[in-house]
Motif scaffolding. Structure first.
Motif, PDB file in Angstrom:
ATOM      1  N   ILE A  31     -15.246  10.878  31.548  1.00 39.75           N
ATOM      2  CA  ILE A  31     -15.538   9.879  32.594  1.00 39.75           C
ATOM      3  C   ILE A  31     -15.799   8.521  31.949  1.00 39.75           C
ATOM      4  N   GLN A  72     -14.889   1.499  35.198  1.00 32.43           N
ATOM      5  CA  GLN A  72     -13.929   2.045  36.173  1.00 32.43           C
ATOM      6  C   GLN A  72     -13.538   1.018  37.213  1.00 32.43           C
ATOM      7  N   CYS A  88     -20.561   0.277  32.888  1.00 29.81           N
ATOM      8  CA  CYS A  88     -21.881   0.926  32.960  1.00 29.81           C
ATOM      9  C   CYS A  88     -22.368   1.276  31.553  1.00 29.81           C
ATOM     10  N   LYS A 129     -26.224  10.651  38.575  1.00 27.93           N
ATOM     11  CA  LYS A 129     -25.827   9.378  37.983  1.00 27.93           C
ATOM     12  C   LYS A 129     -25.808   9.530  36.460  1.00 27.93           C
ATOM     13  N   VAL A 184     -21.657   5.298  37.902  1.00 30.95           N
ATOM     14  CA  VAL A 184     -20.710   6.420  37.847  1.00 30.95           C
ATOM     15  C   VAL A 184     -21.528   7.712  37.802  1.00 30.95           C
ATOM     16  N   HIS A 185     -20.925   8.784  38.292  1.00 28.91           N
ATOM     17  CA  HIS A 185     -21.644  10.050  38.478  1.00 28.91           C
ATOM     18  C   HIS A 185     -20.885  11.205  37.831  1.00 28.91           C
ATOM     19  N   SER A 193     -18.869  14.445  37.738  1.00 30.45           N
ATOM     20  CA  SER A 193     -17.948  14.984  38.742  1.00 30.45           C
ATOM     21  C   SER A 193     -17.879  16.509  38.682  1.00 30.45           C
ATOM     22  N   GLY A 240     -21.379   4.535  44.152  1.00 32.10           N
ATOM     23  CA  GLY A 240     -20.396   4.086  43.153  1.00 32.10           C
ATOM     24  C   GLY A 240     -19.002   3.860  43.719  1.00 32.10           C
ATOM     25  N   ILE A 277      -9.561   7.751  36.637  1.00 37.39           N
ATOM     26  CA  ILE A 277     -10.645   6.869  37.104  1.00 37.39           C
ATOM     27  C   ILE A 277     -10.555   6.736  38.627  1.00 37.39           C
ATOM     28  N   LYS A 278     -11.545   6.056  39.218  1.00 37.83           N
ATOM     29  CA  LYS A 278     -11.647   6.016  40.682  1.00 37.83           C
ATOM     30  C   LYS A 278     -10.418   5.382  41.353  1.00 37.83           C
TER      31      LYS A 278
END
Ligand code: SF4
Ligand code: SF4
Length: 437
Positions: free
Chosen positions: A33, A37, A43, A58, A69-70, A72, A130, A339-340
């Motif tokens: 991760i 992102q 971050c 988080k 970001v968290h 997943s 996020g 990524i997101k």
């Protein structure tokens, strides 16, 4: 009255490769991760090697223009180090080994209803979840919402998905329309628009049908002409409202705010399910892939695992893009995690190679006609070759949306988009240097 936009092209879609593949959930063994992102500051990792983490916890956060970001997956942090990212460079990543127990973070809080929540409270939930624009731009959604308060009279949901090959949004609209509409109701409550429209290209009739069936009466569902880049923010605004966002301006300058369908679904998950943005739907496609597919994959799923889940390569891949072939970024390794904003992985075979060994402009002017931003691609390219920053600035290269329409039609095969990406970086670096003096 709605009007169409200037320029654009009609590339072959290749959507049929994956459009009938239902969204399939992935459970990767490892996720990587990235701490960067989105547009804004990266971050800082909040976890260290050996820590146990749960889904939605988080694992990175920061100050200023930054969203958290968290984790997943649930499992153990096995590395916090520089790793390849889809941007093409190495970046700080938190690597988690999945324990396959799917343990949720105990701090997640869901809301049954939004009636008692204020706009500010909803924006804070979206920030903490996020959420960033999932159509590719990656701008923090809470910032877009806060800056639109009191300025926006029209909310537009972007379901155009005009980029060739990609079918992730199409499947999301067909399979999970209620989440998109649920997230849209949250956005409506925050921005209080007079008008709300969802724009979907006509080549997705099943998505149009599903969204129409789920939408409230106050939401217009607009079937848009199929033309690239219909889904670009400024072009979509023009197509839906007839309003023209001025050069250098933002949608809020003409009273509009645009949100991608996947962003709306993420808002729904954050508010009603208490779940931060930890997974997304993306398409793995192209003629080099055995089984083009749509996956719901945890953020950080490795590209190698995506390819394997799609049946592996059926021939030697010639080029792999994070995203589609028009706006995507060519990848040099399959060790990156998603990524997101990563809506696809498009794998070209050698048959798709249209590159020219020694590109030479024949002054045909096709790039000029194709540019939806009224730029002069040929002149900008020359200015970039000469590192002429003044000409680049005067030519408004920063307005280039990197849509690739100019390069698509260029008979000489000149890599114009790469040229403009470099030019924009040159200008940004020069400005940053000036600021330091
Ligand atoms: S110059 Fe930029 S905005 Fe214009 S067509 Fe080329 S990539 Fe798109
Ligand atoms: S389309 Fe290509 S060959 Fe034609 S003018 Fe533009 S850069 Fe030159």
């Amino acid at each position: 009255m709605a009007r169409s936009f200037f320029g654009g092209v009609h590339p072959k879609g290749y959507k049929e490769l994956s459009s009938e593949a239902p969204i399939y959930p992935l459970h990767p063994k490892t996720v990587s991760i990235a701490m960067s992102q989105h547009i804004g500051r990266p971050c800082t990792p909040l976890v260290k090697v050996g820590d146990r983490v749960t889904i939605g916890q988080k694992i990175g956060d920061g100050q200023g223009l930054c969203v958290p970001v968290h984790a997943s997956v649930s499992g153990t942090v096995v590395a916090v180090e520089m790793r390849p990212t889809p941007s093409g460079t190495n970046g700080m990543c938190v690597v988690i080994e999945n324990d396959f127990r799917d343990i949720l973070c105990p701090n997640l809080k869901k809301h049954e209803s939004i009636n008692e929540l204020t706009a500010e409270e909803l924006i804070a939930i979206i920030h903490e979840a996020g959420i960033t624009g999932m159509g590719g731009a990656g701008f923090p959604t809470d910032v877009k919402l806060s800056s639109g308060l009191g300025k926006v009279d029209t909310v537009i949901v972007n379901g155009a998905e005009c980029e060739p090959y990609i079918t992730a949004d199409d499947r999301l609209m067909r399979e999970r329309p209620e989440r998109i509409l649920g997230g849209l109701r949250v956005i409506q409550k925050i921005l209080q628009p007079e008008r709300t429209a969802i724009g979907i290209e006509k080549n997705k009739p099943k998505a149009i049908e599903a969204i129409r069936a789920a939408a409230d009466r106050d939401v217009e569902v607009r079937a848009l002409r199929v033309r690239y880049p219909q889904g670009a923010e400024k072009q979509l605004i023009q197509a839906v409202t007839g309003r023209f966002v001025p050069p250098g301006g933002l949608p809020a300058a003409v009273g509009c705010a645009v949100f991608n369908v996947a962003t709306c679904a993420a808002v729904y998950d954050a508010v009603y399910r208490g779940m931060p943005l930890v997974k997304r739907v993306l398409t793995v496609t192209g003629r080099a892939v055995t089984r083009p597919s749509n996956f719901s994959a945890p953020i950080g799923t490795l590209y190698a695992d995506l390819i394997e889940a799609a049946g592996g390569f059926c021939c030697e891949p010639y080029k792999i893009f994070c995203g589609g072939p028009m706006m995507g970024i060519a990848q040099h390794t399959l060790d990156c995690g998603t990524i997101k904003g990563n809506n696809a992985l498009t794998c070209y075979s050698r048959k798709d190679n249209h590159e020219v060994a020694h590109p030479h402009c024949i002054r045909c002017g096709k790039c000029l006609d194709a540019c939806p931003m009224h730029l002069m691609p040929l002149q900008l390219h020359k200015a970039r070759q000469k590192s002429n920053l003044e000409a680049l600035e005067k030519g408004n290269v920063m307005d280039c949306i990197e849509c690739g329409s100019c390069a698509y039609g260029c008979p000489a095969g000149i890599p114009l988009v790469q040229s403009f990406r470099t030019a924009k970086k040159m200008l940004r670096d020069a400005k940053a240097k000036e600021g330091k003096k």
